[in-house]
Design a protein around this motif. Structure first.
Motif, PDB file in Angstrom:
ATOM      1  N   PHE A 161      60.770  -4.521  65.063  1.00 48.23           N
ATOM      2  CA  PHE A 161      59.983  -5.567  65.711  1.00 48.23           C
ATOM      3  C   PHE A 161      59.242  -5.053  66.935  1.00 48.23           C
ATOM      4  O   PHE A 161      58.248  -5.627  67.354  1.00 48.23           O
ATOM      5  CB  PHE A 161      60.870  -6.741  66.133  1.00 48.23           C
ATOM      6  CG  PHE A 161      61.307  -7.637  65.008  1.00 48.23           C
ATOM      7  CD1 PHE A 161      61.014  -7.354  63.678  1.00 48.23           C
ATOM      8  CD2 PHE A 161      62.031  -8.773  65.284  1.00 48.23           C
ATOM      9  CE1 PHE A 161      61.427  -8.182  62.650  1.00 48.23           C
ATOM     10  CE2 PHE A 161      62.453  -9.614  64.262  1.00 48.23           C
ATOM     11  CZ  PHE A 161      62.152  -9.323  62.949  1.00 48.23           C
ATOM     12  N   LEU A 162      59.719  -3.966  67.528  1.00 46.86           N
ATOM     13  CA  LEU A 162      59.108  -3.440  68.752  1.00 46.86           C
ATOM     14  C   LEU A 162      57.666  -2.984  68.543  1.00 46.86           C
ATOM     15  O   LEU A 162      56.896  -2.938  69.490  1.00 46.86           O
ATOM     16  CB  LEU A 162      59.942  -2.286  69.302  1.00 46.86           C
ATOM     17  CG  LEU A 162      61.327  -2.663  69.819  1.00 46.86           C
ATOM     18  CD1 LEU A 162      62.109  -1.408  70.172  1.00 46.86           C
ATOM     19  CD2 LEU A 162      61.232  -3.601  71.007  1.00 46.86           C
ATOM     20  N   LYS A 163      57.288  -2.672  67.318  1.00 48.72           N
ATOM     21  CA  LYS A 163      55.931  -2.179  67.067  1.00 48.72           C
ATOM     22  C   LYS A 163      54.913  -3.304  66.884  1.00 48.72           C
ATOM     23  O   LYS A 163      53.714  -3.065  66.893  1.00 48.72           O
ATOM     24  CB  LYS A 163      55.909  -1.264  65.844  1.00 48.72           C
ATOM     25  CG  LYS A 163      56.200  -1.952  64.540  1.00 48.72           C
ATOM     26  CD  LYS A 163      56.191  -0.984  63.376  1.00 48.72           C
ATOM     27  CE  LYS A 163      56.558  -1.733  62.092  1.00 48.72           C
ATOM     28  NZ  LYS A 163      56.601  -0.846  60.964  1.00 48.72           N
ATOM     29  N   HIS A 164      55.362  -4.545  66.753  1.00 49.53           N
ATOM     30  CA  HIS A 164      54.460  -5.670  66.526  1.00 49.53           C
ATOM     31  C   HIS A 164      53.883  -6.185  67.846  1.00 49.53           C
ATOM     32  O   HIS A 164      54.624  -6.423  68.798  1.00 49.53           O
ATOM     33  CB  HIS A 164      55.189  -6.809  65.807  1.00 49.53           C
ATOM     34  CG  HIS A 164      55.602  -6.459  64.422  1.00 49.53           C
ATOM     35  ND1 HIS A 164      54.721  -6.453  63.368  1.00 49.53           N
ATOM     36  CD2 HIS A 164      56.802  -6.083  63.911  1.00 49.53           C
ATOM     37  CE1 HIS A 164      55.350  -6.102  62.270  1.00 49.53           C
ATOM     38  NE2 HIS A 164      56.624  -5.858  62.571  1.00 49.53           N
ATOM     39  N   PRO A 165      52.562  -6.372  67.905  1.00 46.73           N
ATOM     40  CA  PRO A 165      51.925  -6.846  69.147  1.00 46.73           C
ATOM     41  C   PRO A 165      52.484  -8.181  69.654  1.00 46.73           C
ATOM     42  O   PRO A 165      52.607  -8.372  70.857  1.00 46.73           O
ATOM     43  CB  PRO A 165      50.450  -6.992  68.759  1.00 46.73           C
ATOM     44  CG  PRO A 165      50.266  -6.059  67.607  1.00 46.73           C
ATOM     45  CD  PRO A 165      51.575  -6.063  66.872  1.00 46.73           C
ATOM     46  N   SER A 166      52.839  -9.079  68.762  1.00 48.62           N
ATOM     47  CA  SER A 166      53.380 -10.378  69.195  1.00 48.62           C
ATOM     48  C   SER A 166      54.708 -10.200  69.916  1.00 48.62           C
ATOM     49  O   SER A 166      54.971 -10.854  70.923  1.00 48.62           O
ATOM     50  CB  SER A 166      53.583 -11.308  67.995  1.00 48.62           C
ATOM     51  OG  SER A 166      52.354 -11.556  67.360  1.00 48.62           O
ATOM     52  N   PHE A 167      55.550  -9.316  69.401  1.00 46.49           N
ATOM     53  CA  PHE A 167      56.839  -9.073  70.048  1.00 46.49           C
ATOM     54  C   PHE A 167      56.627  -8.322  71.362  1.00 46.49           C
ATOM     55  O   PHE A 167      57.314  -8.579  72.345  1.00 46.49           O
ATOM     56  CB  PHE A 167      57.781  -8.302  69.120  1.00 46.49           C
ATOM     57  CG  PHE A 167      59.219  -8.440  69.505  1.00 46.49           C
ATOM     58  CD1 PHE A 167      59.957  -9.527  69.092  1.00 46.49           C
ATOM     59  CD2 PHE A 167      59.834  -7.498  70.309  1.00 46.49           C
ATOM     60  CE1 PHE A 167      61.289  -9.677  69.467  1.00 46.49           C
ATOM     61  CE2 PHE A 167      61.158  -7.630  70.681  1.00 46.49           C
ATOM     62  CZ  PHE A 167      61.891  -8.729  70.258  1.00 46.49           C
ATOM     63  N   GLN A 168      55.680  -7.402  71.381  1.00 44.71           N
ATOM     64  CA  GLN A 168      55.368  -6.683  72.618  1.00 44.71           C
ATOM     65  C   GLN A 168      54.882  -7.650  73.687  1.00 44.71           C
ATOM     66  O   GLN A 168      55.174  -7.463  74.871  1.00 44.71           O
ATOM     67  CB  GLN A 168      54.328  -5.600  72.347  1.00 44.71           C
ATOM     68  CG  GLN A 168      54.871  -4.462  71.520  1.00 44.71           C
ATOM     69  CD  GLN A 168      53.801  -3.456  71.135  1.00 44.71           C
ATOM     70  OE1 GLN A 168      52.626  -3.609  71.459  1.00 44.71           O
ATOM     71  NE2 GLN A 168      54.205  -2.421  70.421  1.00 44.71           N
ATOM     72  N   CYS A 171      58.032 -14.782  60.985  1.00 45.83           N
ATOM     73  CA  CYS A 171      56.701 -14.275  60.645  1.00 45.83           C
ATOM     74  C   CYS A 171      56.682 -12.747  60.622  1.00 45.83           C
ATOM     75  O   CYS A 171      56.069 -12.138  59.746  1.00 45.83           O
ATOM     76  CB  CYS A 171      55.663 -14.778  61.651  1.00 45.83           C
ATOM     77  SG  CYS A 171      55.361 -16.549  61.533  1.00 45.83           S
ATOM     78  N   LEU A 172      57.373 -12.116  61.565  1.00 47.48           N
ATOM     79  CA  LEU A 172      57.413 -10.655  61.619  1.00 47.48           C
ATOM     80  C   LEU A 172      58.162 -10.086  60.417  1.00 47.48           C
ATOM     81  O   LEU A 172      57.806  -9.012  59.922  1.00 47.48           O
ATOM     82  CB  LEU A 172      58.069 -10.180  62.915  1.00 47.48           C
ATOM     83  CG  LEU A 172      57.309 -10.479  64.207  1.00 47.48           C
ATOM     84  CD1 LEU A 172      58.092  -9.972  65.404  1.00 47.48           C
ATOM     85  CD2 LEU A 172      55.925  -9.888  64.185  1.00 47.48           C
ATOM     86  N   GLN A 173      59.167 -10.768  59.939  1.00 49.96           N
ATOM     87  CA  GLN A 173      59.919 -10.286  58.785  1.00 49.96           C
ATOM     88  C   GLN A 173      59.068 -10.303  57.518  1.00 49.96           C
ATOM     89  O   GLN A 173      59.220  -9.459  56.657  1.00 49.96           O
ATOM     90  CB  GLN A 173      61.167 -11.136  58.546  1.00 49.96           C
ATOM     91  CG  GLN A 173      62.245 -10.853  59.530  1.00 49.96           C
ATOM     92  CD  GLN A 173      63.459 -11.727  59.303  1.00 49.96           C
ATOM     93  OE1 GLN A 173      63.340 -12.834  58.792  1.00 49.96           O
ATOM     94  NE2 GLN A 173      64.604 -11.238  59.683  1.00 49.96           N
ATOM     95  N   ARG A 174      58.170 -11.262  57.420  1.00 48.18           N
ATOM     96  CA  ARG A 174      57.302 -11.372  56.241  1.00 48.18           C
ATOM     97  C   ARG A 174      56.224 -10.305  56.218  1.00 48.18           C
ATOM     98  O   ARG A 174      55.695  -9.981  55.176  1.00 48.18           O
ATOM     99  CB  ARG A 174      56.668 -12.743  56.174  1.00 48.18           C
ATOM    100  CG  ARG A 174      57.639 -13.810  55.783  1.00 48.18           C
ATOM    101  CD  ARG A 174      56.951 -15.128  55.584  1.00 48.18           C
ATOM    102  NE  ARG A 174      57.720 -16.129  56.311  1.00 48.18           N
ATOM    103  CZ  ARG A 174      57.221 -17.069  57.078  1.00 48.18           C
ATOM    104  NH1 ARG A 174      55.929 -17.183  57.226  1.00 48.18           N
ATOM    105  NH2 ARG A 174      58.006 -17.915  57.701  1.00 48.18           N
ATOM    106  N   SER A 175      55.878  -9.790  57.404  1.00 46.23           N
ATOM    107  CA  SER A 175      54.776  -8.819  57.457  1.00 46.23           C
ATOM    108  C   SER A 175      55.237  -7.410  57.181  1.00 46.23           C
ATOM    109  O   SER A 175      56.354  -7.064  57.100  1.00 46.23           O
ATOM    110  CB  SER A 175      54.088  -8.864  58.812  1.00 46.23           C
ATOM    111  OG  SER A 175      54.982  -8.532  59.847  1.00 46.23           O
TER     112      SER A 175
END
Length: 95
Positions: A50-57, A91-95
């Protein structure tokens, strides 16, 4: 009624009390723990990916702005509602 999301674990810990050492350290390899919530904080264990996703960042940036690097619980605290966090992680899990 509860829902289980693969990849996200709600540890159901109340960070205001002392956590037993076994509960506080149970984080599977490739995951990390965060506390989420506006009033009552709940512990979640999420994948490192998840750390690589802009939303989580963006959430991490908000946490840095609100708490700096001195978190009152000694762990990473995400300043958003539990519902918003669960929605984002689904949402991040689906991507």
């Amino acid at each position: 009624m509860g829902f289980r999301f693969p990849g996200i674990v709600n540890a159901k810990a109340n960070p205001k009390r002392s956590l037993p050492s076994s509960e506080a350290t149970v984080v599977p390899k490739g995951h990390f723990a965060v506390y989420v919530g506006e009033v009552e904080k709940k512990r979640f264990v999420v994948p490192i990916s998840f750390l690589k996703h802009p939303s989580f960042q963006n959430l991490l940036s908000q946490a840095e702005e609100e708490y700096g690097f001195n978190h009152p619980l000694g762990a990473l605290i995400i300043p958003c509602s539990e519902e918003a966090f669960v929605h984002l992680t689904c949402c991040l899990q689906r991507s």
